[in-house]
Design an enzyme around this catalytic site. Structure first.
Site, short mmCIF file in Angstrom:
data_model
loop_
_atom_site.label_atom_id
_atom_site.label_comp_id
_atom_site.label_asym_id
_atom_site.label_seq_id
_atom_site.Cartn_x
_atom_site.Cartn_y
_atom_site.Cartn_z
N GLU A 1 -5.22 -4.77 10.54
CA GLU A 1 -4.23 -3.72 10.73
C GLU A 1 -4.48 -2.99 12.05
O GLU A 1 -5.29 -2.04 12.10
CB GLU A 1 -4.30 -2.71 9.57
CG GLU A 1 -3.97 -3.30 8.22
CD GLU A 1 -3.35 -2.28 7.28
OE1 GLU A 1 -2.37 -2.62 6.63
OE2 GLU A 1 -3.84 -1.12 7.22
N ASN B 1 0.87 -1.17 0.00
CA ASN B 1 0.00 0.00 0.00
C ASN B 1 0.91 1.22 0.00
O ASN B 1 1.50 1.56 1.03
CB ASN B 1 -0.89 -0.02 1.25
CG ASN B 1 -1.72 1.26 1.38
OD1 ASN B 1 -1.77 2.08 0.45
ND2 ASN B 1 -2.36 1.43 2.54
N SER C 1 3.61 -2.14 10.18
CA SER C 1 5.07 -2.24 10.38
C SER C 1 5.62 -3.62 10.05
O SER C 1 6.56 -4.09 10.69
CB SER C 1 5.45 -1.83 11.80
OG SER C 1 5.07 -0.48 12.04
N GLU D 1 -6.69 4.87 7.94
CA GLU D 1 -6.45 6.30 7.67
C GLU D 1 -7.69 6.94 7.04
O GLU D 1 -8.02 8.09 7.34
CB GLU D 1 -5.21 6.44 6.75
CG GLU D 1 -3.94 6.16 7.51
CD GLU D 1 -2.83 5.53 6.69
OE1 GLU D 1 -2.86 5.59 5.45
OE2 GLU D 1 -1.89 4.97 7.32
N HIS E 1 -9.45 1.50 4.93
CA HIS E 1 -8.17 1.63 5.63
C HIS E 1 -8.37 2.55 6.84
O HIS E 1 -9.14 3.51 6.78
CB HIS E 1 -7.12 2.21 4.68
CG HIS E 1 -5.73 2.10 5.24
ND1 HIS E 1 -5.26 2.98 6.18
CD2 HIS E 1 -4.75 1.20 5.04
CE1 HIS E 1 -4.02 2.63 6.54
NE2 HIS E 1 -3.70 1.54 5.85
N LYS F 1 0.12 4.21 -0.24
CA LYS F 1 -0.51 5.41 0.35
C LYS F 1 -0.27 6.61 -0.60
O LYS F 1 -0.21 6.41 -1.80
CB LYS F 1 0.01 5.64 1.76
CG LYS F 1 -0.13 4.36 2.62
CD LYS F 1 0.10 4.54 4.07
CE LYS F 1 -0.07 3.19 4.76
NZ LYS F 1 0.02 3.28 6.22
N GLY G 1 2.74 2.35 10.71
CA GLY G 1 3.71 3.43 10.55
C GLY G 1 4.44 3.80 11.83
O GLY G 1 5.11 4.82 11.90
P1 13P Z 1 3.13 0.38 7.62
O1 13P Z 1 3.64 -0.91 7.03
O2 13P Z 1 3.88 1.58 7.15
O3 13P Z 1 3.03 0.30 9.12
O4 13P Z 1 1.64 0.58 7.08
C1 13P Z 1 0.75 -0.46 7.17
C2 13P Z 1 -0.48 -0.09 6.43
O5 13P Z 1 -1.21 0.78 6.82
C3 13P Z 1 -0.74 -0.80 5.17
O6 13P Z 1 -2.02 -0.53 4.72
#
Ligand code: 13P
Length: 256
Positions: A171, A13, A217, A101, A99, A15, A177
């Site tokens: 997640e 992803n 992560s 976010e 997601h 982002k 992150g």
């Molecule tokens: P990270 O791997 O940067 O923690 O992000 C995970 C994520 O949100 C994938 O959709």
């Protein structure tokens, strides 16, 4: 992973990262590194503006291109939005939905995620539905309750014959992150609980065919242990998917 009943899927992803020219650089670096990945499906969920170039560059590879979002209505006066039919028309196969976010910054609710999932399935896209608890919810031991509600809500109205098309990504919000990964036991516990919820709704046969990823992560150092769990059938990878060597190493971990 259980490769007998379901696909292992490693999805990146990106982002809101990588312009089309940067996407070209990353894909050019990635392609030779993962030429031999046989056992898992690899998906790159890139920004909308990168889809065309990613598809062009990956035409002769086993890597599939996905999107990170779509609108919940089929078409109409929704300025700036992208529809499921548009994604389907350009050959996109997977779309990330709900997601954390988007839940946090764009107000996406379980009901909206369900609407999107139904539309994606109807359109012939495979939704990667994200679920996850906050740190506060985990501390209050509400994790499994929260996830169960999210899974049930996402699947409302999904017929059994479409279930196999749905991918779940567990997640935990506190692991995204942050560099703080769920332990393999935590990821396994939630993965198993998600499958148990699906089993209650659809029966054992249907439930065992659903791919359940872990995200948060994930990196080359923890991927082997996470992916060794029975109900961790892949990963949804953020930061590490932006580095060709790291993403390739995670794919390699899924191919062991
Ligand atoms: P990270 O791997 O940067 O923690 O992000 C995970 C994520 O949100 C994938 O959709």
């Amino acid at each position: 992973m259980n490769r007998r009943y379901r696909k292992t899927i490693i999805a990146g992803n990106w982002k809101m990262n990588k312009s089309p020219s940067e996407a070209r650089e990353l894909i050019d670096a990635l392609k030779p590194l993962i030429a031999k990945a046989k056992w898992c499906e690899v998906v790159l969920c890139v920004p909308f503006v990168d889809i065309a170039i990613a598809q062009r560059l990956l035409k002769d590879s086993r890597i599939t291109v996905g999107a990170q979002n779509m609108h919940h209505e089929p078409s109409g006066a929704y300025t700036g939005e992208v529809s499921a039919a548009m994604l389907k028309d350009i050959g996109v196969k997977y779309v990330i939905l709900g997601h954390s976010e988007r839940r946090a910054y764009c107000g996406e609710t379980d009901a909206l995620v369900n609407k999107k999932a139904l539309l994606a399935l109807q359109t012939g896209l495979r939704p990667i539905v994200c679920v996850g608890e906050s740190l506060e919810q985990r501390d209050q031991e509400l994790t499994l309750d929260v996830i169960t509600l999210q899974v049930k809500a996402a699947l409302a109205g999904v017929p059994v014959e479409k279930l196999r098309q749905v991918v779940f990504a567990y997640e935990p919000i506190w692991a995204i992150g942050t560099g703080r990964t769920a332990t393999a036991e935590q990821a396994a516990e939630v993965g198993t609980s998600i499958r148990a919820t699906i089993r209650k709704l659809y029966g054992a046969r249907a439930a065992r065919s659903v791919t359940i990823q872990y995200g948060g992560s994930m990196n080359p150092g923890n991927a082997v242990e996470l992916l060794a769990q029975l109900d961790v059938d892949g990963g949804l990878i953020g930061g590490a998917a932006l580095k060709a060597a790291d993403f390739a190493a995670i794919i390699q971990a899924a191919n062991q």
